[in-house]
Design a protein around this motif. Structure first.
Motif, mmCIF file in Angstrom:
data_model
loop_
_atom_site.group_PDB
_atom_site.id
_atom_site.type_symbol
_atom_site.label_atom_id
_atom_site.label_comp_id
_atom_site.label_asym_id
_atom_site.label_seq_id
_atom_site.Cartn_x
_atom_site.Cartn_y
_atom_site.Cartn_z
ATOM 1 N N PRO A 253 -5.214 -17.202 -1.759
ATOM 2 C CA PRO A 253 -3.961 -16.600 -1.769
ATOM 3 C C PRO A 253 -3.891 -15.273 -0.954
ATOM 4 C CG PRO A 253 -5.502 -16.628 -3.750
ATOM 5 C CD PRO A 253 -5.995 -17.390 -2.787
ATOM 6 N N PRO A 254 -2.895 -14.845 -0.417
ATOM 7 C CA PRO A 254 -2.628 -13.797 0.371
ATOM 8 C C PRO A 254 -3.305 -12.651 -0.318
ATOM 9 C CG PRO A 254 -0.228 -14.345 -0.400
ATOM 10 C CD PRO A 254 -1.366 -15.196 -0.939
ATOM 11 N N VAL A 255 -3.951 -11.607 0.284
ATOM 12 C CA VAL A 255 -4.417 -10.411 -0.144
ATOM 13 C C VAL A 255 -3.417 -9.435 -0.045
ATOM 14 C CG1 VAL A 255 -6.217 -8.529 0.455
ATOM 15 C CG2 VAL A 255 -6.807 -10.997 0.857
ATOM 16 N N PHE A 256 -3.301 -8.738 -1.045
ATOM 17 C CA PHE A 256 -2.353 -7.711 -1.186
ATOM 18 C C PHE A 256 -2.940 -6.328 -0.603
ATOM 19 C CE2 PHE A 256 -0.396 -3.823 -3.225
ATOM 20 C CZ PHE A 256 1.136 -4.168 -2.837
ATOM 21 N N VAL A 257 -2.191 -5.932 0.332
ATOM 22 C CA VAL A 257 -2.347 -4.544 1.184
ATOM 23 C C VAL A 257 -1.317 -3.774 0.528
ATOM 24 C CG1 VAL A 257 -3.002 -3.493 3.129
ATOM 25 C CG2 VAL A 257 -3.498 -5.719 2.660
ATOM 26 N N PRO A 258 -1.806 -2.372 -0.015
ATOM 27 C CA PRO A 258 -0.593 -1.539 -0.422
ATOM 28 C C PRO A 258 0.046 -0.846 0.586
ATOM 29 C CG PRO A 258 -2.764 -0.820 -1.271
ATOM 30 C CD PRO A 258 -2.903 -2.264 -0.543
ATOM 31 N N LEU A 259 1.465 -0.622 0.423
ATOM 32 C CA LEU A 259 2.343 0.125 1.472
ATOM 33 C C LEU A 259 2.052 1.773 1.378
ATOM 34 C CD1 LEU A 259 5.614 -1.251 1.198
ATOM 35 C CD2 LEU A 259 4.296 -1.507 3.059
ATOM 36 N N PRO A 260 1.979 2.531 2.209
ATOM 37 C CA PRO A 260 2.010 3.826 2.121
ATOM 38 C C PRO A 260 3.462 4.283 1.371
ATOM 39 C CG PRO A 260 1.648 3.022 4.489
ATOM 40 C CD PRO A 260 2.122 2.012 3.658
ATOM 41 N N ASP A 261 3.383 5.370 0.589
ATOM 42 C CA ASP A 261 4.559 5.732 0.080
ATOM 43 C C ASP A 261 5.630 6.227 0.715
ATOM 44 O OD1 ASP A 261 3.064 5.624 -2.532
ATOM 45 O OD2 ASP A 261 2.958 7.758 -2.878
ATOM 46 N N ALA A 262 5.335 6.581 2.065
ATOM 47 C CA ALA A 262 6.433 6.833 2.772
ATOM 48 C C ALA A 262 7.081 5.609 3.337
ATOM 49 C CB ALA A 262 5.899 7.839 4.358
ATOM 50 N N PHE B 78 6.388 -2.511 -4.592
ATOM 51 C CA PHE B 78 6.400 -1.101 -4.575
ATOM 52 C C PHE B 78 5.559 -0.501 -5.834
ATOM 53 C CE2 PHE B 78 11.014 -1.975 -2.883
ATOM 54 C CZ PHE B 78 10.401 -2.109 -1.796
ATOM 55 N N LEU B 79 5.739 -1.092 -6.874
ATOM 56 C CA LEU B 79 4.880 -0.547 -7.977
ATOM 57 C C LEU B 79 3.631 -0.801 -8.013
ATOM 58 C CD1 LEU B 79 7.151 -1.289 -11.233
ATOM 59 C CD2 LEU B 79 6.511 0.780 -10.163
ATOM 60 N N ARG B 80 2.939 -1.629 -7.055
ATOM 61 C CA ARG B 80 1.466 -2.111 -7.084
ATOM 62 C C ARG B 80 1.183 -1.247 -5.884
ATOM 63 N NH1 ARG B 80 0.929 -8.151 -5.801
ATOM 64 N NH2 ARG B 80 -1.563 -7.644 -5.752
ATOM 65 N N SER B 81 1.958 -0.651 -5.054
ATOM 66 C CA SER B 81 1.463 0.226 -3.941
ATOM 67 C C SER B 81 1.460 1.546 -4.115
ATOM 68 C CB SER B 81 2.482 -0.311 -2.702
ATOM 69 O OG SER B 81 2.298 -1.446 -2.206
ATOM 70 N N VAL B 82 2.410 2.181 -5.095
ATOM 71 C CA VAL B 82 2.570 3.683 -5.161
ATOM 72 C C VAL B 82 1.445 4.279 -5.404
ATOM 73 C CG1 VAL B 82 3.455 3.571 -7.461
ATOM 74 C CG2 VAL B 82 4.267 5.143 -6.028
ATOM 75 N N LYS B 83 1.403 5.822 -4.870
ATOM 76 C CA LYS B 83 0.354 6.391 -5.113
ATOM 77 C C LYS B 83 0.693 7.657 -5.843
ATOM 78 C CE LYS B 83 -2.850 4.286 -2.638
ATOM 79 N NZ LYS B 83 -2.340 2.786 -2.939
ATOM 80 N N HIS B 84 1.677 8.412 -5.400
ATOM 81 C CA HIS B 84 2.163 9.576 -5.940
ATOM 82 C C HIS B 84 2.714 9.335 -7.163
ATOM 83 C CE1 HIS B 84 3.732 13.660 -6.284
ATOM 84 N NE2 HIS B 84 2.849 13.987 -5.394
ATOM 85 N N PRO B 85 2.517 10.220 -8.295
ATOM 86 C CA PRO B 85 3.089 10.173 -9.510
ATOM 87 C C PRO B 85 4.581 10.446 -9.533
ATOM 88 C CG PRO B 85 1.238 11.485 -9.747
ATOM 89 C CD PRO B 85 1.359 11.186 -8.254
ATOM 90 N N ALA B 86 5.175 11.170 -8.721
ATOM 91 C CA ALA B 86 6.748 11.603 -8.736
ATOM 92 C C ALA B 86 7.284 10.106 -8.080
ATOM 93 C CB ALA B 86 7.045 12.485 -7.697
ATOM 94 N N LEU B 87 6.787 9.458 -7.215
ATOM 95 C CA LEU B 87 7.480 8.177 -6.615
ATOM 96 C C LEU B 87 7.366 7.071 -7.837
ATOM 97 C CD1 LEU B 87 8.762 6.796 -4.431
ATOM 98 C CD2 LEU B 87 6.737 6.116 -3.395
ATOM 99 N N ALA B 88 6.233 7.096 -8.561
ATOM 100 C CA ALA B 88 5.935 6.261 -9.416
ATOM 101 C C ALA B 88 6.939 6.408 -10.573
ATOM 102 C CB ALA B 88 4.541 6.023 -10.063
ATOM 103 N N ALA B 89 7.166 7.384 -10.934
ATOM 104 C CA ALA B 89 8.195 7.701 -12.011
ATOM 105 C C ALA B 89 9.611 7.518 -11.382
ATOM 106 C CB ALA B 89 8.023 9.203 -12.351
ATOM 107 N N TYR B 90 9.982 7.821 -10.129
ATOM 108 C CA TYR B 90 11.239 7.419 -9.534
ATOM 109 C C TYR B 90 11.340 5.671 -9.786
ATOM 110 C CZ TYR B 90 14.701 6.223 -6.162
ATOM 111 O OH TYR B 90 15.728 5.945 -5.496
#
Length: 196
Positions: free
Chosen positions: A39-48, A157-169
Motif C-alpha cells: 500500500p502507498p506510504v502516506f507522507v503528510p503535506l506541510p500546512d502551507a 488534509f486532516l491526516r497531514s495538519v500540524k497546527h491546531p488553528a488549521l486543524a480547527a479550521y
C-alpha cells in the motif's frame, strides 16, 4: 470526460509530499524479483501546502458560482449558488486570517494548480448550457466537487495538519460547510434528474 479531480488531488498530494520530505530507497544494481505491491506510504503535506490547496478549492467553487449566478433558472439552484458564494468567500477569509496569524505565505503549488486546471473543463461545459440543463449540470458539478473535496479533507488534509488553528479550521469550518453544501446539492440533484 474529465477524470475525477480527487484522484488527481490525491496523486498530486502524494507527489508533492514526497518532494517535500519523502525518502526513496537507493537504486539496486541488480534486478530483483518484483515484490507484491505494498500500500502507498502516506507522507503528510506541510500546512502551507494544505492551505494553498484548500484556498484553490474554495476559488474553484467560487468560479462555478460566477457562471451560475448568470445562468441558473430555478429558485432552488439560485439559493444554492448564493449559499456557495457566501460560504466559500467566508472560508477563504478565515483561511487568510489563519495564514496571517501563522505568518505563512500562501503560494500556489503543483496540487493547487492542478486542481485549478482540472476545473476548467467543468467550467467550459457549464458555459455551454442554459435553462434546466444548466441547473442540472451545475448541481451535478457541485455534488461531484464537494464529494471530492470531502475525500481530500478526510484522507489527506486532516491526516497531514500540524497546527491546531488549521486543524480547527478543517474540522469546525471547512468540513461542515462542504458537507452541508453536498447535502443540499444532492437533494437538488434528485429533484432535477429526469425520472426514467
Amino acid at each position: 470526460m474529465p477524470r475525477r479531480c480527487f484522484a488527481f488531488i490525491l496523486a498530486a498530494v502524494a507527489a508533492v509530499a514526497a518532494a517535500c520530505g519523502g525518502s526513496r530507497a537507493p537504486a539496486s544494481p541488480e534486478p530483483k524479483p518484483t515484490p507484491a505491491p505494498r500500500p502507498p506510504v502516506f507522507v503528510p503535506l506541510p500546512d502551507a501546502s494544505t492551505m494553498a490547496i484548500v484556498r484553490m478549492a474554495n476559488n474553484v467553487e467560487l468560479a462555478y458560482t460566477i457562471i451560475a449566478a448568470r445562468r441558473a433558472t430555478t429558485s432552488s439552484v439560485k439559493a444554492l449558488v448564493r449559499r456557495e458564494r457566501t460560504s466559500h468567500t467566508a472560508l477563504n477569509a478565515s483561511l487568510e486570517r489563519i495564514a496571517k496569524r501563522l505568518d505563512v505565505e500562501l503560494e500556489d503549488n503543483e496540487v493547487s494548480l492542478l486542481l485549478r486546471d482540472q476545473s476548467l473543463p467543468r467550467r467550459d461545459s457549464l458555459r455551454a448550457l442554459s435553462g434546466r440543463r444548466f441547473d442540472s449540470a451545475y448541481v451535478d458539478v457541485a455534488v461531484r466537487s464537494h464529494r471530492e473535496l470531502l475525500v481530500a479533507i478526510d484522507s489527506v488534509f486532516l491526516r497531514s495538519v500540524k497546527h491546531p488553528a488549521l486543524a480547527a479550521y478543517l474540522t469546525d469550518s471547512l468540513r461542515p460547510v462542504i458537507s452541508a453544501h453536498l447535502v443540499q446539492a444532492e437533494r437538488l440533484q434528485s429533484l432535477l434528474t429526469p425520472r426514467q
